[in-house]
Write a protein that holds these residues in place. Structure first.
Motif, PDB file in Angstrom:
ATOM      1  N   ASN A   1       2.670 -39.828  -7.292  1.00  0.00           N
ATOM      2  CA  ASN A   1       1.645 -39.267  -8.184  1.00  0.00           C
ATOM      3  C   ASN A   1       0.326 -40.005  -7.974  1.00  0.00           C
ATOM      4  O   ASN A   1       0.247 -40.972  -7.216  1.00  0.00           O
ATOM      5  CB  ASN A   1       2.106 -39.240  -9.655  1.00  0.00           C
ATOM      6  N   GLU A   2      -0.718 -39.494  -8.636  1.00  0.00           N
ATOM      7  CA  GLU A   2      -2.076 -39.968  -8.332  1.00  0.00           C
ATOM      8  C   GLU A   2      -2.314 -41.402  -8.788  1.00  0.00           C
ATOM      9  O   GLU A   2      -3.295 -42.027  -8.398  1.00  0.00           O
ATOM     10  CB  GLU A   2      -3.118 -39.010  -8.926  1.00  0.00           C
ATOM     11  N   THR A   3      -1.408 -41.964  -9.589  1.00  0.00           N
ATOM     12  CA  THR A   3      -1.603 -43.348 -10.037  1.00  0.00           C
ATOM     13  C   THR A   3      -0.948 -44.353  -9.085  1.00  0.00           C
ATOM     14  O   THR A   3      -1.011 -45.554  -9.317  1.00  0.00           O
ATOM     15  CB  THR A   3      -1.038 -43.557 -11.455  1.00  0.00           C
TER      16      THR A   3
ATOM     17  N   PRO B   1      15.206 -36.112  -3.087  1.00  0.00           N
ATOM     18  CA  PRO B   1      13.785 -36.389  -3.302  1.00  0.00           C
ATOM     19  C   PRO B   1      13.566 -37.732  -3.990  1.00  0.00           C
ATOM     20  O   PRO B   1      14.385 -38.166  -4.798  1.00  0.00           O
ATOM     21  CB  PRO B   1      13.337 -35.243  -4.215  1.00  0.00           C
ATOM     22  N   ILE B   2      12.461 -38.390  -3.634  1.00  0.00           N
ATOM     23  CA  ILE B   2      12.039 -39.606  -4.339  1.00  0.00           C
ATOM     24  C   ILE B   2      10.730 -39.292  -5.051  1.00  0.00           C
ATOM     25  O   ILE B   2       9.819 -38.726  -4.451  1.00  0.00           O
ATOM     26  CB  ILE B   2      11.836 -40.790  -3.366  1.00  0.00           C
ATOM     27  N   LEU B   3      10.655 -39.645  -6.331  1.00  0.00           N
ATOM     28  CA  LEU B   3       9.417 -39.475  -7.089  1.00  0.00           C
ATOM     29  C   LEU B   3       8.904 -40.852  -7.481  1.00  0.00           C
ATOM     30  O   LEU B   3       9.628 -41.638  -8.098  1.00  0.00           O
ATOM     31  CB  LEU B   3       9.683 -38.623  -8.341  1.00  0.00           C
ATOM     32  N   CYS B   4       7.657 -41.163  -7.080  1.00  0.00           N
ATOM     33  CA  CYS B   4       7.051 -42.463  -7.392  1.00  0.00           C
ATOM     34  C   CYS B   4       5.889 -42.249  -8.346  1.00  0.00           C
ATOM     35  O   CYS B   4       5.039 -41.399  -8.100  1.00  0.00           O
ATOM     36  CB  CYS B   4       6.520 -43.125  -6.129  1.00  0.00           C
ATOM     37  N   MET B   5       5.858 -43.030  -9.410  1.00  0.00           N
ATOM     38  CA  MET B   5       4.778 -42.919 -10.389  1.00  0.00           C
ATOM     39  C   MET B   5       4.261 -44.312 -10.727  1.00  0.00           C
ATOM     40  O   MET B   5       5.036 -45.193 -11.075  1.00  0.00           O
ATOM     41  CB  MET B   5       5.294 -42.219 -11.639  1.00  0.00           C
ATOM     42  N   GLY B   6       2.968 -44.488 -10.608  1.00  0.00           N
ATOM     43  CA  GLY B   6       2.361 -45.759 -10.993  1.00  0.00           C
ATOM     44  C   GLY B   6       2.778 -46.932 -10.114  1.00  0.00           C
ATOM     45  O   GLY B   6       2.715 -48.075 -10.547  1.00  0.00           O
ATOM     46  N   CYS B   7       3.188 -46.667  -8.877  1.00  0.00           N
ATOM     47  CA  CYS B   7       3.616 -47.763  -7.984  1.00  0.00           C
ATOM     48  C   CYS B   7       2.389 -48.374  -7.307  1.00  0.00           C
ATOM     49  O   CYS B   7       1.607 -47.664  -6.682  1.00  0.00           O
ATOM     50  CB  CYS B   7       4.579 -47.247  -6.924  1.00  0.00           C
TER      51      CYS B   7
ATOM     52  N   MET C   1       3.483 -51.203  -3.102  1.00  0.00           N
ATOM     53  CA  MET C   1       4.937 -51.263  -2.964  1.00  0.00           C
ATOM     54  C   MET C   1       5.399 -50.588  -1.693  1.00  0.00           C
ATOM     55  O   MET C   1       4.697 -49.776  -1.091  1.00  0.00           O
ATOM     56  CB  MET C   1       5.603 -50.577  -4.157  1.00  0.00           C
TER      57      MET C   1
ATOM     58  N   ILE D   1       8.964 -48.567  -0.499  1.00  0.00           N
ATOM     59  CA  ILE D   1      10.231 -48.022  -0.947  1.00  0.00           C
ATOM     60  C   ILE D   1      10.904 -47.426   0.280  1.00  0.00           C
ATOM     61  O   ILE D   1      10.315 -46.593   0.967  1.00  0.00           O
ATOM     62  CB  ILE D   1      10.007 -46.957  -2.037  1.00  0.00           C
TER      63      ILE D   1
ATOM     64  N   GLU E   1       7.667 -54.879  -4.048  1.00  0.00           N
ATOM     65  CA  GLU E   1       6.250 -55.188  -3.903  1.00  0.00           C
ATOM     66  C   GLU E   1       6.076 -55.626  -2.441  1.00  0.00           C
ATOM     67  O   GLU E   1       6.961 -56.282  -1.874  1.00  0.00           O
ATOM     68  CB  GLU E   1       5.954 -56.367  -4.827  1.00  0.00           C
TER      69      GLU E   1
ATOM     70  N   ILE F   1      15.696 -39.788  -6.751  1.00  0.00           N
ATOM     71  CA  ILE F   1      15.414 -41.187  -7.087  1.00  0.00           C
ATOM     72  C   ILE F   1      14.045 -41.251  -7.752  1.00  0.00           C
ATOM     73  O   ILE F   1      13.060 -40.735  -7.217  1.00  0.00           O
ATOM     74  CB  ILE F   1      15.420 -42.059  -5.811  1.00  0.00           C
TER      75      ILE F   1
ATOM     76  N   VAL G   1      11.131 -43.862  -9.071  1.00  0.00           N
ATOM     77  CA  VAL G   1      10.608 -45.231  -9.066  1.00  0.00           C
ATOM     78  C   VAL G   1       9.305 -45.155  -9.838  1.00  0.00           C
ATOM     79  O   VAL G   1       8.323 -44.604  -9.341  1.00  0.00           O
ATOM     80  CB  VAL G   1      10.348 -45.727  -7.632  1.00  0.00           C
TER      81      VAL G   1
END
Lengths: 439, 439
Positions: free
Chosen positions: A276-278, A291-297, A300, A302, A313, B309, B311
């Motif tokens: 996501n945009e953050t 699927p992998i969903l990343c938010m606020g990373c 990092m 993954i 990190e 997943i 994150v």
């Protein structure tokens, strides 16, 4: 030119994408022209042939990596197999004997040895060509590649050149000094040793015979395990008075940690993932079918494969090794010369594996003492061989093998996908007898 | 007491652990006495029976959830199935008719309706008992639970009581006001409506018959789809002049987002995961059969299942829904009344599924038009039925079903694990005909 690529490493630092049978150089991470991804070894091979379409490439490596190399490069390269790991001097000596005795390379021909996984521009391989020309000219016994240093690292060898020109005689060579010594060398204008060595084949055979007692390639191969573990730098470079070096100033990186690896990625994401945009300065490599969903990373990396999932990190990722050492290393995915296998499910008393066979390839002809197996053909047609009896198989067909039954399957021209269920109290990779193929 | 638990929600906010067929109340997250984990619905049921071992519990829910409820609670609860989703007023009306006509509950008996997933202490369920006693006394038609508010939320209904005592008549009730109105209510001493309603069954049947034209439970069930979508608060509470409320001051939380869900976890990790010492305020739930390694993760939640997943930074995780809406919702894992299934592999032309059958349970007797299937028994024994013909099966046995073949399998007393390979050009969950079981 004759290039020997040294391919080592078990690559725990890039877990879960590297493991005991897949070193980092085989991870597919560079976008290629066909929309797929190439590994480091595929990229390097492509770069070499772009600079010299006539290049003859030999990969010096251990048995473990042969399958992956054949799967990724086919028969385009020669493979000089080290029966076990003995460091770079015995490896280069074996490769020299291999080139001379097996490939018919002449003693006056130049050879250039370099690591299999430098992350560099094409200009690096043009430089290898120049190194070969310098070696063939014969003004020095050894020609090294000098890299512009950026800090007093303890990881590298240091070359102190006599002059400041592009090519220069070497005054002193020092392998991995401490930081204080490194600082002194840098003040005197030293450069890093890039791990590249060019020489005439005859020179290296002479060095090898001086330090190792052997007659020819076969003899050295048979007694390889008895050799001392010593690097080429300590065994040869430090003692050779007549060395020259050539400076290389292009891009040069070692993708040894997730941090540097992520920097080299063409895009932040490989595989099925959404950020996501953050998210910021975050890389994802996803080899799983999920699927992998990343938010606020933030900052990092993954990485997900059938071996596990890393969420780290970037800075922290360089401390991964002790954690991976503690993990059970059940290999969940491996490339083989015939294709690949993926472990889908492990139960008490059963294990389920997906086998992908390349067109025309086949498994080893083998049997097990302690387990029965059932194959269900998922796609493609081929021929199963059970205790010498052949039968054609197609999608939906089922083949059952009791313990002790010798079996293999040969894929037709489309390749095959097979689901294998292993059943037994003791399922182990070591429960395997191989036989010559009966055809 | 008679408790009706309203079990709704598709739970995308807790993706990937909740999906279209698994709402958040079925996620196993609370450590139980046997060393395993209980879901919210299991925890709530346990709490109710601890407070009142004679409690009669009915779960009002949609068809989709019946399998998961049966799998997690067995036959200990009654299930009132809503043929489709119509909001809380029709759902409570249907449950009232169900209790009266199917379970023989008398019109003078008190019923308490509450959500299936409050994260609360046992004192909450003691309060439900008190609410039932108040309802049965009959001084008011409706008895609500008042929760001490913490901020002027727009998500809740507001109750303005006449007095400040534990039990009080209600002056005004307002469902979901805007922030300004909410502030005004709070200044006047209003409390939140906890979504709990207690009443005599006869009262509610009267309300239901006033607003819905139906004769009995069967009739309402058949015409359920025609009913207006309206909440119980709007349809009943706002119009009823004779309402009382009882204050509840114990723990009361809605575990609707990953952030609140993580706070309620008994331990930072459920499943196979390692957090290094630089991780901080990070929770991991891993339902996959792969290790997760976390390094340097700060204020994060990591959740992994066969669906995907996640994150995410904890704050960010509340914005998950639009991203999940965009994902392809191939259900990769589902609990069924007979056990569970997990999708292991999807290819063009084939899909591989692991089926786990509970002891003595069986699949529906069914057939497919467009796919063949192959079963390999991985563990346990049982009986396969193909076009009416029974055959005993054990580990290693293979059963093949061509398209159109009617089939099922019944697990023996140990349960069974079966690998199913589906083969065909069009593999779809909709390609299924069910038949009565032939035995």
């Amino acid at each position: 030119m004759n290039v020997v690529l040294l391919s080592g490493g078990s690559g725990k630092r890039l877990w879960p994408l590297s493991n005991d049978v897949r070193s980092k150089q085989f991870i597919k991470m560079f976008r290629n022209e066909n929309g797929g991804y190439d590994s480091m070894v595929q990229r390097v091979y492509r770069q070499i042939t772009r600079v010299d379409s006539e290049a003859s490439v030999t990969i010096a490596t251990s048995k473990k990596q042969v399958s992956a190399i054949k799967n990724q490069l086919g028969d385009k390269v020669s493979i000089c197999v080290e029966p076990e790991r003995r460091d770079t001097f015995p490896a280069i000596a074996l490769a020299a004997a291999f080139l001379h005795d097996q490939k018919g390379v002449g003693e006056d021909e130049a050879i250039v040895v370099c690591p299999v996984d430098p992350y560099v521009d094409d200009s690096y391989f043009s430089a290898l060509k120049s190194l070969c020309a310098l070696a063939e000219a014969g003004t020095s016994n050894l020609t090294l590649m000098g890299i512009e240093p950026t800090y007093p690292s303890e990881k590298y060898g240091y070359i102190l050149p006599e002059g400041t020109g592009e090519v220069s005689k070497v005054k002193t060579f020092k392998e991995k000094p401490d930081v204080e010594t490194a600082k002194r060398y840098l003040a005197q204008g030293a450069v890093w040793n890039g791990g590249v060595f060019a020489f005439r084949l005859g020179y290296l055979l002479k060095c090898a015979h001086e330090q190792i007692h052997f007659t020819d390639y076969q003899d050295l191969f048979l007694h390889y395990g008895e050799q001392k573990k010593i690097s080429f730098d300590y065994a040869v470079v430090e003692h050779e008075p007549n060395v020259q070096m050539m400076r290389y100033t292009g891009r040069w990186k070692d993708l040894g940690t997730w941090n540097t690896f992520a920097e080299a990625m063409d895009a932040p994401v490989i595989g099925n993932a959404v950020l996501n945009e953050t998210c910021h300065n975050t890389n994802v490599i996803n080899e799983l079918n999920l699927p992998i969903l990343c938010m606020g990373c933030k900052d990092m990396v993954i990485a997900a494969s059938n071996d596990g999932i890393l969420v780290s990190e970037k800075e922290q990722s360089s401390y991964i090794k002790p954690f991976v050492d503690q993990m059970e290393q059940q290999v969940m995915y491996a490339e083989k010369s015939w294709g690949s296998f993926t472990v889908l499910d492990i139960q008490d008393g059963s294990m389920t594996i997906k086998i992908v066979l390349q067109p025309g390839h086949r498994l080893n002809y083998h049997s097990h003492d302690h387990r029965d197996e059932v194959w269900t053909v998922m796609s493609g047609a081929g021929t199963a061989v059970l205790d010498g009896v052949e039968q054609a198989v197609k999608p939906g067909d089922v083949v059952r093998m009791a313990a002790a039954c010798k079996h293999t399957v040969i894929a037709g021209k489309e390749g095959m996908q097979i689901l294998e269920v292993q059943l037994g109290k003791e399922i182990s990779v070591h429960d395997k007898h191989k036989y010559p193929f009966p055809r």
